[in-house]
Scaffold this motif. Sequence first.
Motif, PDB file in Angstrom:
ATOM      1  N   UNK A 168       0.846  -1.199   0.000  1.00  0.00           N
ATOM      2  CA  UNK A 168       0.000   0.000   0.000  1.00  0.00           C
ATOM      3  C   UNK A 168       0.881   1.248   0.000  1.00  0.00           C
ATOM      4  N   UNK A 169       1.906   1.254   0.844  1.00  0.00           N
ATOM      5  CA  UNK A 169       2.793   2.415   0.916  1.00  0.00           C
ATOM      6  C   UNK A 169       3.545   2.630  -0.393  1.00  0.00           C
ATOM      7  N   UNK A 170       4.044   1.555  -0.978  1.00  0.00           N
ATOM      8  CA  UNK A 170       4.789   1.659  -2.235  1.00  0.00           C
ATOM      9  C   UNK A 170       3.887   2.214  -3.348  1.00  0.00           C
ATOM     10  N   UNK A 171       2.651   1.773  -3.377  1.00  0.00           N
ATOM     11  CA  UNK A 171       1.712   2.199  -4.417  1.00  0.00           C
ATOM     12  C   UNK A 171       1.282   3.653  -4.260  1.00  0.00           C
ATOM     13  N   UNK A 172       1.226   4.142  -3.019  1.00  0.00           N
ATOM     14  CA  UNK A 172       0.643   5.465  -2.783  1.00  0.00           C
ATOM     15  C   UNK A 172       1.638   6.508  -2.288  1.00  0.00           C
ATOM     16  N   UNK A 173       2.903   6.155  -2.154  1.00  0.00           N
ATOM     17  CA  UNK A 173       3.901   7.087  -1.629  1.00  0.00           C
ATOM     18  C   UNK A 173       3.971   8.355  -2.479  1.00  0.00           C
ATOM     19  N   UNK A 174       3.884   9.495  -1.818  1.00  0.00           N
ATOM     20  CA  UNK A 174       3.976  10.781  -2.490  1.00  0.00           C
ATOM     21  C   UNK A 174       2.694  11.239  -3.170  1.00  0.00           C
TER      22      UNK A 174
END
Length: 76
Positions: free
Chosen positions: A42-48
């Motif tokens: 989830x973090x990798x997909x939505x970072x930034x």
Amino acid sequence: MASAPKRITLREPGVAGSYEIVERRGDGSLLLRPEAERLSEVLRETEGRVFRDEEFAAHLERVAASEDDLPAQPPA
């Protein structure tokens, strides 16, 4: 050899998350099985990413439903 199951990600509040497509019915509807997401994905997909109100709510639902697989933070 069996192919990998098809997956779909929904961002609609109340149903946000990743799902496996279990069945495609003749009328075009899909039978979905919820899939536990890993927090790191989830973090990798939505970072930034900048979210609008409803998108942010859906994101929080995804984070809350995800399995925490991040390494523990060392004490400061």
